[in-house]
Scaffold this motif. Structure first.
Motif, PDB file in Angstrom:
ATOM      1  N   LEU A   1     -28.390 -17.912 -19.097  1.00 36.30           N
ATOM      2  CA  LEU A   1     -29.784 -18.260 -19.346  1.00 36.30           C
ATOM      3  C   LEU A   1     -30.424 -18.542 -17.994  1.00 36.30           C
ATOM      4  N   SER A   2     -31.273 -17.638 -17.539  1.00 37.19           N
ATOM      5  CA  SER A   2     -31.890 -17.741 -16.217  1.00 37.19           C
ATOM      6  C   SER A   2     -33.252 -18.411 -16.343  1.00 37.19           C
ATOM      7  N   LEU A   3     -33.365 -19.616 -15.788  1.00 39.74           N
ATOM      8  CA  LEU A   3     -34.585 -20.413 -15.878  1.00 39.74           C
ATOM      9  C   LEU A   3     -35.283 -20.448 -14.526  1.00 39.74           C
ATOM     10  N   GLY A   4     -36.577 -20.252 -14.529  1.00 43.12           N
ATOM     11  CA  GLY A   4     -37.317 -20.314 -13.272  1.00 43.12           C
ATOM     12  C   GLY A   4     -38.785 -20.012 -13.473  1.00 43.12           C
ATOM     13  N   ASP A   5     -39.502 -19.946 -12.359  1.00 43.10           N
ATOM     14  CA  ASP A   5     -40.946 -19.720 -12.415  1.00 43.10           C
ATOM     15  C   ASP A   5     -41.252 -18.240 -12.269  1.00 43.10           C
ATOM     16  N   SER A   6     -42.324 -17.916 -11.574  1.00 45.52           N
ATOM     17  CA  SER A   6     -42.747 -16.524 -11.421  1.00 45.52           C
ATOM     18  C   SER A   6     -41.739 -15.700 -10.625  1.00 45.52           C
ATOM     19  N   PHE A   7     -40.932 -16.339  -9.763  1.00 45.11           N
ATOM     20  CA  PHE A   7     -39.848 -15.615  -9.096  1.00 45.11           C
ATOM     21  C   PHE A   7     -38.902 -15.047 -10.140  1.00 45.11           C
ATOM     22  N   ASN A   8     -38.491 -15.901 -11.064  1.00 42.71           N
ATOM     23  CA  ASN A   8     -37.548 -15.513 -12.103  1.00 42.71           C
ATOM     24  C   ASN A   8     -38.168 -14.489 -13.052  1.00 42.71           C
ATOM     25  N   ALA A   9     -39.444 -14.673 -13.369  1.00 41.93           N
ATOM     26  CA  ALA A   9     -40.120 -13.769 -14.297  1.00 41.93           C
ATOM     27  C   ALA A   9     -40.444 -12.418 -13.671  1.00 41.93           C
ATOM     28  N   GLY A  10     -40.243 -12.299 -12.362  1.00 38.41           N
ATOM     29  CA  GLY A  10     -40.475 -11.017 -11.693  1.00 38.41           C
ATOM     30  C   GLY A  10     -41.936 -10.762 -11.415  1.00 38.41           C
ATOM     31  N   TYR A  11     -42.549 -11.649 -10.628  1.00 42.64           N
ATOM     32  CA  TYR A  11     -43.959 -11.510 -10.272  1.00 42.64           C
ATOM     33  C   TYR A  11     -44.203 -10.169  -9.571  1.00 42.64           C
ATOM     34  N   ARG A  12     -44.967  -9.298 -10.237  1.00 45.01           N
ATOM     35  CA  ARG A  12     -45.319  -7.969  -9.723  1.00 45.01           C
ATOM     36  C   ARG A  12     -44.098  -7.096  -9.399  1.00 45.01           C
ATOM     37  N   ILE A  13     -43.030  -7.305 -10.150  1.00 47.58           N
ATOM     38  CA  ILE A  13     -41.794  -6.542  -9.970  1.00 47.58           C
ATOM     39  C   ILE A  13     -41.517  -5.761 -11.245  1.00 47.58           C
ATOM     40  N   GLY A  14     -41.056  -4.522 -11.093  1.00 54.03           N
ATOM     41  CA  GLY A  14     -40.745  -3.676 -12.232  1.00 54.03           C
ATOM     42  C   GLY A  14     -39.607  -4.223 -13.076  1.00 54.03           C
ATOM     43  N   GLN A  15     -39.501  -3.729 -14.308  1.00 49.90           N
ATOM     44  CA  GLN A  15     -38.595  -4.277 -15.305  1.00 49.90           C
ATOM     45  C   GLN A  15     -37.139  -4.310 -14.848  1.00 49.90           C
ATOM     46  N   THR A  16     -36.683  -3.279 -14.187  1.00 49.06           N
ATOM     47  CA  THR A  16     -35.267  -3.203 -13.801  1.00 49.06           C
ATOM     48  C   THR A  16     -35.011  -3.682 -12.376  1.00 49.06           C
ATOM     49  N   SER A  17     -36.033  -4.217 -11.712  1.00 46.87           N
ATOM     50  CA  SER A  17     -35.884  -4.614 -10.307  1.00 46.87           C
ATOM     51  C   SER A  17     -35.926  -6.120 -10.101  1.00 46.87           C
ATOM     52  N   THR A  18     -36.051  -6.909 -11.179  1.00 47.57           N
ATOM     53  CA  THR A  18     -35.986  -8.361 -11.030  1.00 47.57           C
ATOM     54  C   THR A  18     -34.553  -8.752 -10.685  1.00 47.57           C
ATOM     55  N   TYR A  19     -34.398  -9.896 -10.034  1.00 48.64           N
ATOM     56  CA  TYR A  19     -33.030 -10.278  -9.666  1.00 48.64           C
ATOM     57  C   TYR A  19     -32.174 -10.529 -10.901  1.00 48.64           C
ATOM     58  N   GLY A  20     -32.783 -11.000 -11.990  1.00 49.44           N
ATOM     59  CA  GLY A  20     -32.020 -11.207 -13.216  1.00 49.44           C
ATOM     60  C   GLY A  20     -31.466  -9.908 -13.772  1.00 49.44           C
ATOM     61  N   ALA A  21     -32.310  -8.872 -13.787  1.00 52.09           N
ATOM     62  CA  ALA A  21     -31.866  -7.567 -14.272  1.00 52.09           C
ATOM     63  C   ALA A  21     -30.789  -6.988 -13.361  1.00 52.09           C
ATOM     64  N   LEU A  22     -30.931  -7.184 -12.050  1.00 50.04           N
ATOM     65  CA  LEU A  22     -29.945  -6.650 -11.101  1.00 50.04           C
ATOM     66  C   LEU A  22     -28.605  -7.367 -11.218  1.00 50.04           C
ATOM     67  N   ILE A  23     -28.644  -8.681 -11.429  1.00 48.03           N
ATOM     68  CA  ILE A  23     -27.401  -9.439 -11.628  1.00 48.03           C
ATOM     69  C   ILE A  23     -26.700  -8.954 -12.895  1.00 48.03           C
ATOM     70  N   GLU A  24     -27.472  -8.757 -13.955  1.00 47.77           N
ATOM     71  CA  GLU A  24     -26.893  -8.271 -15.212  1.00 47.77           C
ATOM     72  C   GLU A  24     -26.249  -6.901 -15.025  1.00 47.77           C
ATOM     73  N   GLN A  25     -26.938  -6.011 -14.326  1.00 44.49           N
ATOM     74  CA  GLN A  25     -26.384  -4.673 -14.079  1.00 44.49           C
ATOM     75  C   GLN A  25     -25.079  -4.758 -13.287  1.00 44.49           C
ATOM     76  N   SER A  26     -25.059  -5.619 -12.269  1.00 39.44           N
ATOM     77  CA  SER A  26     -23.861  -5.747 -11.428  1.00 39.44           C
ATOM     78  C   SER A  26     -22.692  -6.318 -12.221  1.00 39.44           C
ATOM     79  N   LEU A  27     -22.925  -7.343 -13.025  1.00 41.91           N
ATOM     80  CA  LEU A  27     -21.845  -7.952 -13.803  1.00 41.91           C
ATOM     81  C   LEU A  27     -21.259  -6.966 -14.805  1.00 41.91           C
ATOM     82  N   ASN A  28     -22.119  -6.180 -15.443  1.00 42.97           N
ATOM     83  CA  ASN A  28     -21.620  -5.196 -16.409  1.00 42.97           C
ATOM     84  C   ASN A  28     -20.858  -4.060 -15.730  1.00 42.97           C
TER      85      ASN A  28
END
Length: 485
Positions: free
Chosen positions: A175-202
């Motif tokens: 569960l990734s909690l945070g502000d606009s950094f976490n929500a991906g301010y002006r970042i594409g759907q697959t380029s947020t750090y949360g999405a990238l961490i998920e891709q790497s773990l899988n």
């Protein structure tokens, strides 16, 4: 100086003064009817001001040439000035037309503020996946003004796939909690750090399914309230709490202030009273400013006036960033119309007061509120059998040295008064003392910027990471927490 000489100088430099005056008028128009970025968002107005200023510039050059006595030198000087003026006018016109076209292409695109359920933080509705609108799929404005994909699921997590509260067997959930950094301010759907961490773990652990649920909770105190009321229902194995050094310390201080919205019970749970929202906020902190002992002599401010005028030139910005990519971080108070100099101690954008070697009592109190909140997180995560990982998100001037140089100049700071790792040091010491795992990417991101010269933050003094910054953090996170579960 005789009146005749004064008159001659006024005749020569008069057009230049009018150019400065028109730039001031353009700035006023932008401040009251534009978006406050130094440009008037109207092609017609832009071309009008540019045309008049170009004619005045030509007039100034001809009159300046007339002050040279030698005819041959006069001719060479005039040709040189005309050539430089034409280059400037051509560059300025081209860049303004391109900007105008870019602005038109953004019509109809959503921006970050459009992704929230609520227009104001005074209404705390973080049910489901947090503040983001559920089932909201659209294109938003990207880091360079381009459209990028944006999607939330039925709960409002910034994930393209649907989830259930009951975690499926064989699934590891963060569960990734945070502000606009976490929500991906002006970042594409697959380029947020949360999405990238998920891709790497899988990819690294294909035998298990990994989910990183991206929840926008704005600041740590609201995040704890969300975790205790809704977040726990998603049965996280790991709670990843992001702390933005730019504003989360001050926002936590505001939220848990005696006059703030939240209060802590004896059992460590948070209670909420939104009627107290107006009692204490950033407007209450606007008068606390960095002391003169940490500020350079501002002088007459002529340099500031000149830079303000030049800030209206697209060509000037182009040339400046060509030779010096550094940019000063923005001020939240300035954007909101407050007097921003001397800089506010608790500015929720540059946060310069939290980097002072000798902190004020209110800064010490804010640090105490944040660290106490982290302790409450640890205690609650233990209660729900989840592992807590805290990550800090550094300021751009901590990572990119050229930005610190520009910030010093912009706010007239004495560099000796500041410790660029002060917040990191305070948070690290507390986490070590209370057995909280901390991920601090500051040094790694700083080295990556030095080695590659790639910008890791959104241009224009914005505090947010760009896509490269998100990628650098995600890679560092995976390396730092190999035994995540």
């Amino acid at each position: 100086m005789s009146s005749k000489t004064k008159s001659a100088y006024l005749k020569v430099f008069g057009p230049l003064l009018v150019i400065f005056f028109l730039s001031f008028i353009e700035w006023c128009i932008d401040a009251y009817v534009g978006n406050g970025d130094g440009y008037v968002e109207s092609y017609g107005i832009d071309i009008f001001f540019l045309s008049v200023q170009a004619l005045l510039l030509v007039m100034f050059l001809f009159r300046l040439t007339g002050m040279i006595g030698n005819r041959k030198h006069q001719f060479v000087f005039l040709l040189t000035l005309i050539f430089l003026a034409l280059c400037f006018i051509a560059g300025e016109t081209t860049l303004r037309i391109l900007r105008w076209k870019d602005l038109r292409s953004l019509d109809g695109l959503a921006d970050y503020g459009d992704t929230w359920k609520l227009p104001s933080r005074s209404q705390v509705n973080v049910s489901g996946g947090g503040y983001l609108k559920p089932d909201f799929k659209t294109s938003i404005i990207g880091e360079n003004g381009e459209p990028v994909a944006y999607a939330t699921n039925a709960f409002g997590f910034r994930n393209s796939y649907e989830v259930t509260k009951n975690k499926p067997s064989g699934t590891q959930r963060i569960l990734s909690l945070g502000d606009s950094f976490n929500a991906g301010y002006r970042i594409g759907q697959t380029s947020t750090y949360g999405a990238l961490i998920e891709q790497s773990l899988n990819r690294i652990h294909p035998d298990r399914k990994h989910e990183v649920l991206i929840s926008c909770i704005e600041e740590p105190v609201t995040g704890l309230y969300y975790l205790q009321h809704d977040g726990k229902e998603f049965q996280p194995d790991v709670v990843l709490l992001g702390i933005t050094l730019g504003n989360d310390i001050a926002q936590s201080y505001v939220s848990l202030h005696p006059d703030g919205m939240f209060a802590v019970t004896d059992s460590g749970l948070l209670t909420l009273d939104t009627n107290r929202y107006e009692n204490f906020g950033f407007s209450s902190l606007a008068d606390e400013k960095i002391g003169n002992g940490c500020l350079q002599n501002k002088g007459t401010g002529a340099g500031d006036v000149a830079m303000k005028v030049l800030s209206h030139s697209h060509f000037f910005h182009f040339l400046r960033h060509l030779f010096d990519p550094g940019v000063a971080i923005l001020s939240w108070y300035e954007a909101k119309g407050y007097t921003w100099y001397p800089p506010q101690t608790h500015d929720p954008a540059h946060a310069l007061g939290y980097f002072m070697k000798e902190s004020t009592p209110s800064v010490d109190s804010a640090y105490a509120v944040l660290t106490h909140t982290l302790l409450l997180y640890r205690q609650y995560c233990e209660r729900i059998n989840a592992r807590l990982v805290v990550a800090v998100f550094p300021q751009r001037f901590q990572v990119q040295a050229e930005d610190w140089e520009q910030t010093i100049q912009r706010y007239h700071l004495k560099a000796d008064c500041f410790d660029l790792f002060k917040p990191n040091t305070v948070i690290k010491a507390f986490c070590e003392q209370h057995r909280i795992q901390l991920v601090d990417p500051t040094d790694a991101m700083k080295n990556a910027h030095i080695n590659t010269h790639i910008q890791l933050y959104i241009k224009g003094g914005d505090m947010h990471w760009n896509a490269s910054g998100n990628r650098e953090f995600a890679e560092y996170f995976i390396q730092s927490v190999p035994d995540l579960y």
